[in-house]
Design an enzyme around this catalytic site. Structure first.
Site, PDB file in Angstrom:
ATOM      1  N   SER A 184       0.840  -1.300  -0.028  1.00 51.69           N
ATOM      2  CA  SER A 184      -0.246  -0.032  -0.049  1.00 51.69           C
ATOM      3  C   SER A 184       0.895   1.074  -0.003  1.00 51.69           C
ATOM      4  O   SER A 184       0.288   2.196  -0.644  1.00 51.69           O
ATOM      5  CB  SER A 184      -0.985  -0.122   1.340  1.00 51.69           C
ATOM      6  OG  SER A 184      -0.384  -0.178   2.385  1.00 51.69           O
ATOM      7  N   HIS A 212      -5.436  -3.671  -2.880  1.00 52.85           N
ATOM      8  CA  HIS A 212      -5.062  -2.642  -3.995  1.00 52.85           C
ATOM      9  C   HIS A 212      -5.217  -2.955  -5.265  1.00 52.85           C
ATOM     10  O   HIS A 212      -4.787  -2.574  -6.215  1.00 52.85           O
ATOM     11  CB  HIS A 212      -3.732  -1.812  -3.790  1.00 52.85           C
ATOM     12  CG  HIS A 212      -3.803  -0.785  -2.536  1.00 52.85           C
ATOM     13  ND1 HIS A 212      -4.454   0.500  -2.342  1.00 52.85           N
ATOM     14  CD2 HIS A 212      -3.700  -0.921  -1.100  1.00 52.85           C
ATOM     15  CE1 HIS A 212      -4.352   0.774  -1.298  1.00 52.85           C
ATOM     16  NE2 HIS A 212      -4.087   0.213  -0.337  1.00 52.85           N
ATOM     17  N   LYS A 243     -12.055   0.293  -1.975  1.00 53.21           N
ATOM     18  CA  LYS A 243     -11.172   0.746  -3.041  1.00 53.21           C
ATOM     19  C   LYS A 243     -11.682   1.023  -4.454  1.00 53.21           C
ATOM     20  O   LYS A 243     -12.660   1.541  -4.839  1.00 53.21           O
ATOM     21  CB  LYS A 243      -9.705  -0.027  -2.876  1.00 53.21           C
ATOM     22  CG  LYS A 243      -8.990   0.333  -1.387  1.00 53.21           C
ATOM     23  CD  LYS A 243      -7.830   0.134  -1.103  1.00 53.21           C
ATOM     24  CE  LYS A 243      -7.587  -0.274   0.375  1.00 53.21           C
ATOM     25  NZ  LYS A 243      -7.770   0.786   1.401  1.00 53.21           N
TER      26      LYS A 243
HETATM   27  N1  PMP Z   1      -5.198  -3.803   3.522  1.00 54.30           N
HETATM   28  C1  PMP Z   1      -4.508  -2.868   2.615  1.00 54.30           C
HETATM   29  C2  PMP Z   1      -3.140  -3.193   1.966  1.00 54.30           C
HETATM   30  C3  PMP Z   1      -4.916  -1.463   2.878  1.00 54.30           C
HETATM   31  O1  PMP Z   1      -4.223  -0.563   2.160  1.00 54.30           O
HETATM   32  C4  PMP Z   1      -6.286  -1.050   3.502  1.00 54.30           C
HETATM   33  C5  PMP Z   1      -6.541   0.143   3.571  1.00 54.30           C
HETATM   34  N2  PMP Z   1      -5.705   1.304   3.558  1.00 54.30           N
HETATM   35  C6  PMP Z   1      -6.698  -2.079   4.321  1.00 54.30           C
HETATM   36  C7  PMP Z   1      -6.187  -3.606   4.230  1.00 54.30           C
HETATM   37  C8  PMP Z   1      -8.113  -2.013   5.273  1.00 54.30           C
HETATM   38  O2  PMP Z   1      -9.062  -1.821   4.474  1.00 54.30           O
HETATM   39  P1  PMP Z   1     -10.363  -0.736   4.701  1.00 54.30           P
HETATM   40  O3  PMP Z   1      -9.963   0.559   4.569  1.00 54.30           O
HETATM   41  O4  PMP Z   1     -11.353  -1.359   3.948  1.00 54.30           O
HETATM   42  O5  PMP Z   1     -10.654  -1.058   6.167  1.00 54.30           O
END
Ligand code: PMP
Length: 409
Positions: A184, A212, A243
């Site tokens: 991320s 992602h 996302k």
């Molecule tokens: N895993 C990754 C790699 C993320 O980037 C994110 C969100 N930034 C999440 C999990 C969490 O997802 P959510 O925002 O739907 O709770």
């Protein structure tokens, strides 16, 4: 206290007036965001909004129940079937957010054999569990693994020799490798085929957080496995609906037996209310849109390639160039914030990602390309970056202040 934390938000009034699609309004101005997870620009699309409206009118605003206790609408089952199909898996389990999915599932897996015994499967032996995690995994993975109480080992980012060394040393009966699919904050992609080979060799399970990659990678937006053309019973997918799918929620796509065990044992599934029904209706539509509006993904990748090509004119170091996350390494935390402020003055929004989200002195501008960008938007961003390029050397070389010379988490 607030002073040393500095300003967390680029805008004086701390709130935006609309959400990026990727254009948005804040402080009465029109801006373009280069930091939204709404990759395919579908969150506010008329098709998605119409679907949500249908759900709202049919079911009302909230689901005030757990799915286990009277809250299980058919639309949740339908959403799970669609998610399983797009990951080519037998089953999927839905959670209220992606974060909750990771902490819930990873903390539960090492408890499942205990539940099996309680429910009368007396042949189930005592298993020992160990997690093997990439050092740059998302924080929700780190939290879930920590909460599980199982043994854990961390391998250097994408260093499969290091991972193999750790797997070789482990005596756990159940080994689980855990990785982000697309990282991320760095934007690079985990080498899934090589990780699968290691999983085969050491009889391990591979848990991939495809937050992602889902909707973004692969010809039909199926994510990292479609991108690499691999499939395996050893793979457990985690994904988010917040996302590319433009809503909220998280899910696991896996084998039926694992899905059943999670529904029974995972408190983050059974002991909390699930996502609102209008979201579920809208997300069923989003899954269809990702497949039957491929032009969105085509525009996203065209913009990704155009940005990377234009950035080759400038001397900013890019952390990676493989995915729509193309982070610009700035180094010093203050310099990253200052650069983000300068871009905001030109009505361009880019997140400055700083410690502790990334290691100290590895602050960056995390550029995320979007299907809704025009080449003109990208030109504006590149031109604004060019105007500040002369500060770059100083930014990268900024000294570490004594008070900030702390270990990275
Ligand atoms: N895993 C990754 C790699 C993320 O980037 C994110 C969100 N930034 C999440 C999990 C969490 O997802 P959510 O925002 O739907 O709770």
């Amino acid at each position: 206290m607030a002073e040393w934390l500095g300003r967390q938000n680029l805008f004086d009034d701390e709130c935006v007036e609309s959400l990026p699609d990727p254009a948005f309004r804040a402080e009465g101005r029109h801006l373009v965001s280069f930091s939204t997870n709404n990759y395919l620009s579908i969150a506010s699309s008329p098709r998605m909004v119409a679907a949500a409206r249908r759900g709202l009118e049919r079911y009302g605003v909230g689901n005030c129940e757990s799915r286990l206790l009277g809250g299980n609408l058919a639309v949740y089952d339908e959403l799970e079937r669609k998610l399983a199909a797009c990951k080519s898996k037998d089953a999927a389990v839905l959670f209220a957010t992606g974060y909750l999915t990771n902490i819930g599932v990873l903390s539960t897996i090492p408890q499942t054999s205990k539940y099996a015994r309680i429910y009368g499967f007396s042949g189930v032996r005592e298993y020992t569990y160990a997690y093997f995690c990439d050092e740059l995994n998302h924080v929700s993975i780190r939290e879930g693994v920590r909460m599980s109480g199982a043994a854990r080992a961390t391998y250097r980012h994408l260093d499969l020799n290091h991972l193999e060394m750790l797997l070789k040393k482990s005596t756990a009966t159940t080994k689980i490798i855990v990785t982000d699919g697309v990282f991320s904050q760095d934007g690079d992609i985990a080498p899934l085929p090589d990780l699968l080979q290691l999983a085969e060799r050491y009889d391990a399970t591979l848990y991939v957080d495809d937050a992602h990659g889902t909707g973004v990678l692969g010809e039909h937006g199926g994510g990292i496995a479609e991108h690499f053309g691999v499939s395996s019973e050893r793979l457990i997918y985690m994904g988010t609906l917040s996302k590319a799918y433009g809503g909220i929620g998280g899910f696991i796509a896996t084998e039926t037996s694992i899905a059943k065990a999670l529904r029974l044992a995972c408190s983050a599934y059974g002991f909390t209310s699930t996502l609102p029904p209008d979201q579920a209706v809208a997300l069923c539509e989003a899954i269809d849109m990702v497949v039957d509006e491929p032009e969105r993904r085509a525009r996203l990748w065209d913009n990704q390639r155009y940005f990377v090509e234009r950035m080759s004119e400038l001397s900013y170091p890019l952390v990676s160039t493989e995915t729509p996350i193309v982070p610009i390494l700035v180094g010093h935390e203050d310099a990253a914030s200052a650069l983000a402020q300068a871009l905001a003055a030109s009505n361009i929004y880019v997140d400055a990602v700083r410690f502790p989200a990334v290691p100290l002195r590895k602050a960056r501008l995390r550029v995320q390309l979007n299907a809704g960008h025009t080449h003109g938007d990208i030109d504006r961003l590149v031109d604004a970056l060019r105007a500040h390029e002369h500060h770059l050397e100083a930014m990268l070389a900024a000294p570490v202040r004594a008070t900030e010379d702390v270990a990275n988490p």
